[in-house]
Motif scaffolding. Structure first.
Motif, mmCIF file in Angstrom:
data_model
loop_
_atom_site.group_PDB
_atom_site.id
_atom_site.type_symbol
_atom_site.label_atom_id
_atom_site.label_comp_id
_atom_site.label_asym_id
_atom_site.label_seq_id
_atom_site.Cartn_x
_atom_site.Cartn_y
_atom_site.Cartn_z
ATOM 1 N N CYS A 1 1.063 48.861 125.496
ATOM 2 C CA CYS A 1 2.226 48.236 126.114
ATOM 3 C C CYS A 1 1.905 47.021 126.835
ATOM 4 O O CYS A 1 2.413 46.139 127.154
ATOM 5 N N LEU A 2 0.571 47.126 127.772
ATOM 6 C CA LEU A 2 0.168 46.292 128.545
ATOM 7 C C LEU A 2 -0.493 45.056 127.773
ATOM 8 O O LEU A 2 -0.264 43.967 128.412
ATOM 9 N N SER A 3 -0.940 45.140 126.789
ATOM 10 C CA SER A 3 -1.383 43.975 125.932
ATOM 11 C C SER A 3 -0.786 43.357 125.090
ATOM 12 O O SER A 3 -1.315 42.506 124.475
ATOM 13 N N VAL A 4 0.553 43.910 124.593
ATOM 14 C CA VAL A 4 1.165 43.137 123.402
ATOM 15 C C VAL A 4 1.792 41.962 123.705
ATOM 16 O O VAL A 4 1.464 41.033 122.820
ATOM 17 N N ASP A 5 2.077 41.535 124.984
ATOM 18 C CA ASP A 5 2.415 39.950 124.965
ATOM 19 C C ASP A 5 1.080 39.075 124.909
ATOM 20 O O ASP A 5 1.524 37.803 124.316
ATOM 21 N N ALA A 6 0.149 39.439 125.320
ATOM 22 C CA ALA A 6 -1.083 38.665 125.154
ATOM 23 C C ALA A 6 -1.483 38.395 123.780
ATOM 24 O O ALA A 6 -2.036 37.316 123.370
ATOM 25 N N LEU A 7 -0.964 39.334 122.729
ATOM 26 C CA LEU A 7 -1.705 39.271 121.544
ATOM 27 C C LEU A 7 -0.410 38.896 120.402
ATOM 28 O O LEU A 7 -0.926 38.230 119.651
ATOM 29 N N PHE A 8 0.684 39.048 120.570
ATOM 30 C CA PHE A 8 1.698 38.891 119.846
ATOM 31 C C PHE A 8 2.921 37.904 120.583
ATOM 32 O O PHE A 8 3.431 38.397 121.283
ATOM 33 N N PRO A 9 2.874 36.635 120.326
ATOM 34 C CA PRO A 9 3.704 35.616 120.999
ATOM 35 C C PRO A 9 5.124 35.819 120.388
ATOM 36 O O PRO A 9 5.775 34.896 119.969
ATOM 37 N N ALA A 10 5.564 37.013 120.114
ATOM 38 C CA ALA A 10 6.918 37.118 119.946
ATOM 39 C C ALA A 10 7.999 36.936 120.629
ATOM 40 O O ALA A 10 7.683 37.655 122.062
ATOM 41 N N PRO A 11 8.947 36.535 120.392
ATOM 42 C CA PRO A 11 9.940 36.190 121.382
ATOM 43 C C PRO A 11 10.731 37.746 121.526
ATOM 44 O O PRO A 11 10.557 38.444 120.655
ATOM 45 N N ALA A 12 11.109 37.715 122.950
ATOM 46 C CA ALA A 12 12.046 38.926 123.354
ATOM 47 C C ALA A 12 13.163 39.132 122.195
ATOM 48 O O ALA A 12 13.857 38.171 122.115
ATOM 49 N N ALA A 13 13.272 40.545 121.798
ATOM 50 C CA ALA A 13 14.448 40.694 120.900
ATOM 51 C C ALA A 13 15.742 40.636 121.547
ATOM 52 O O ALA A 13 15.955 41.447 122.614
ATOM 53 N N MET A 14 16.648 39.556 121.277
ATOM 54 C CA MET A 14 17.947 39.528 121.821
ATOM 55 C C MET A 14 18.808 40.598 121.388
ATOM 56 O O MET A 14 19.180 40.601 120.011
ATOM 57 N N PRO A 15 19.398 41.157 122.277
ATOM 58 C CA PRO A 15 20.204 42.355 121.753
ATOM 59 C C PRO A 15 21.685 41.531 121.156
ATOM 60 O O PRO A 15 21.984 40.581 121.394
ATOM 61 N N LEU A 16 22.289 42.373 120.181
ATOM 62 C CA LEU A 16 23.555 41.813 119.372
ATOM 63 C C LEU A 16 24.683 42.395 120.141
ATOM 64 O O LEU A 16 24.619 43.580 120.387
ATOM 65 N N ASP A 17 25.799 41.715 120.236
ATOM 66 C CA ASP A 17 26.918 42.262 120.884
ATOM 67 C C ASP A 17 27.732 42.914 119.660
ATOM 68 O O ASP A 17 28.898 42.405 119.387
ATOM 69 N N GLU A 18 27.322 44.186 119.262
ATOM 70 C CA GLU A 18 28.035 44.849 118.155
ATOM 71 C C GLU A 18 28.456 46.139 118.638
ATOM 72 O O GLU A 18 27.392 46.947 119.208
ATOM 73 N N VAL A 19 29.507 46.716 118.292
ATOM 74 C CA VAL A 19 29.714 48.238 118.541
ATOM 75 C C VAL A 19 29.460 49.015 117.275
ATOM 76 O O VAL A 19 29.889 48.419 116.261
ATOM 77 N N SER A 20 28.788 50.140 117.473
ATOM 78 C CA SER A 20 28.462 50.895 116.242
ATOM 79 C C SER A 20 29.594 51.256 115.618
ATOM 80 O O SER A 20 30.626 51.713 116.282
ATOM 81 N N PRO A 21 29.777 51.262 114.219
ATOM 82 C CA PRO A 21 31.015 51.831 113.453
ATOM 83 C C PRO A 21 31.086 53.159 113.616
ATOM 84 O O PRO A 21 32.272 53.843 113.669
ATOM 85 N N LEU A 22 30.215 54.096 113.962
ATOM 86 C CA LEU A 22 30.166 55.244 114.446
ATOM 87 C C LEU A 22 31.270 55.708 115.598
ATOM 88 O O LEU A 22 31.957 56.368 115.518
ATOM 89 N N LEU A 23 31.020 54.896 116.588
ATOM 90 C CA LEU A 23 31.890 54.863 117.720
ATOM 91 C C LEU A 23 33.198 54.210 117.559
ATOM 92 O O LEU A 23 33.971 54.473 118.291
ATOM 93 N N GLN A 24 33.393 53.594 116.359
ATOM 94 C CA GLN A 24 34.617 53.210 116.119
ATOM 95 C C GLN A 24 35.613 53.840 115.186
ATOM 96 O O GLN A 24 36.594 53.600 114.791
ATOM 97 N N ALA A 25 35.045 54.857 114.618
ATOM 98 C CA ALA A 25 35.856 56.255 113.724
ATOM 99 C C ALA A 25 36.781 56.701 114.823
ATOM 100 O O ALA A 25 36.606 57.059 115.710
#
Length: 334
Positions: free
Chosen positions: A130-154
């Motif tokens: 966890c300390l080293s991941v940013d230095a080794l993988f230049p991945a952009p931060a995963a951006m959350p999606l504004d979606e409601v789970s279909p389970l909670l809409q049932a």
């Protein structure tokens, strides 16, 4: 879930959550819950008992969330994330790390509960990852999606179906548990109790315990606690550490009471393997994001596509690595 530490008013909920974490650890150890073991079972015997048990853990969580939603007890749910190449890379790393470690994050707890102390290096490796991941993988931060789970809409039908499913699952187990009290002699009673802890029974307990923790203090996964420690986050860190300690204690009690307490001497090779496995699992879980405990107990029950794809890719990676290990010695002899 924003303040650091344990507020006095939240202490009863925190203690109950720690108790639930201890029950989870006990169930993980007694049921031998592990994704690596589940894939090995499928490859070796073509039986999917353990994989189906993990899917059932997700089902118990999904049903519990549907029931909580129907009565207005549901807390804020975590976000979902988009599908991406980084997610696939993370899933492969998560699977390779679990294969090298010979246990996933669940299985690591089960191994510790048996006295395999080399597995104490796995969370250390995870922390360093966890300390080293940013230095080794230049991945952009995963951006959350504004979606409601279909389970909670049932509607309430899903909650009603879950209550029926829970009764169908629990009543036979309760009858067997009652029979174990009347069985004699003690050896026969102990054997019957051992039979109660099937992989399906263990994952049911894990699912129910997780939902109980979620309603008490919010979403919790022990891999997230290690990530928060490494990255300086303050999402009730003291509560997370308390629950992590309770999880390990529960696993140790499970190993003792099941007669599986067989301490294994620590070796340099074992420490290196577990540290390396934990390192890879950390890289993978942060790229997804989510380790297999969070995928099984959060993302998959909420019907998040990223979680299903990540877990399937993880299992496929473990399976390919396992088959390759079986093939390589044959190729060398040829």
């Amino acid at each position: 879930m924003q303040a650091m530490g344990l507020a006095i008013t939240a202490l009863p909920a925190a203690l109950l959550a720690a108790l639930c974490a201890g029950v989870m650890g006990y169930a993980i150890q007694r049921g031998g819950t592990c994704t690596v073991a589940a894939v090995d079972e499928w490859i070796g015997t073509r039986k999917a008992r353990r994989l189906l048990a993990m899917a059932e853990a997700s089902l118990w969580v999904a049903g519990g969330l549907a029931l909580a939603s129907s009565i207005g007890w549901l807390p804020i749910m975590p976000a979902t994330y988009p599908l991406s190449g980084w997610l696939l890379l993370g899933s492969v790393l998560l699977g390779l790390g679990a294969w090298i470690n010979r246990a996933c994050v669940f299985g690591t707890i089960a191994r510790l509960g048996c006295g395999e102390w080399s597995y104490a290096a796995t969370p250390v490796g995870f922390y360093v990852g966890c300390l080293s991941v940013d230095a080794l993988f230049p991945a952009p931060a995963a951006m959350p999606l504004d979606e409601v789970s279909p389970l909670l809409q049932a509607d309430g039908t899903v909650a009603a179906l879950f209550v029926a499913f829970a009764a169908w699952r629990l009543l036979p187990a309760l009858r067997r548990a009652w029979a174990s009290r009347r069985a004699a002699p003690a050896a026969a009673r102990q054997e019957l109790v051992q039979r109660l802890w099937t992989p399906h029974a263990a994952t049911a307990v894990i699912g129910v315990s997780f939902v109980s923790m979620l309603l008490l203090v919010g979403v919790w996964a022990y891999s997230d606690v290690l990530a928060q420690l490494a990255r300086g986050m303050s999402m009730q860190l003291a509560l997370g550490v308390l629950c992590l300690a309770a999880l390990v204690v529960g696993a140790l009690i499970g190993g003792r009471t099941a007669g599986r307490w067989l301490p294994v001497p620590v070796s340099a090779g074992g420490i290196a393997r577990c540290f390396g496995g934990g390192l890879l699992m950390a890289w993978g879980s942060l790229l997804i994001p989510g380790s297999n405990d969070g995928l099984i107990l959060v993302g998959m029950p909420l019907l998040r596509p990223y979680a299903w794809l990540a877990f399937a890719t993880m299992c496929l990676t473990i399976g390919i690595a396992q088959l390759a290990r079986r093939w390589v010695p044959v190729a060398k002899r040829a």
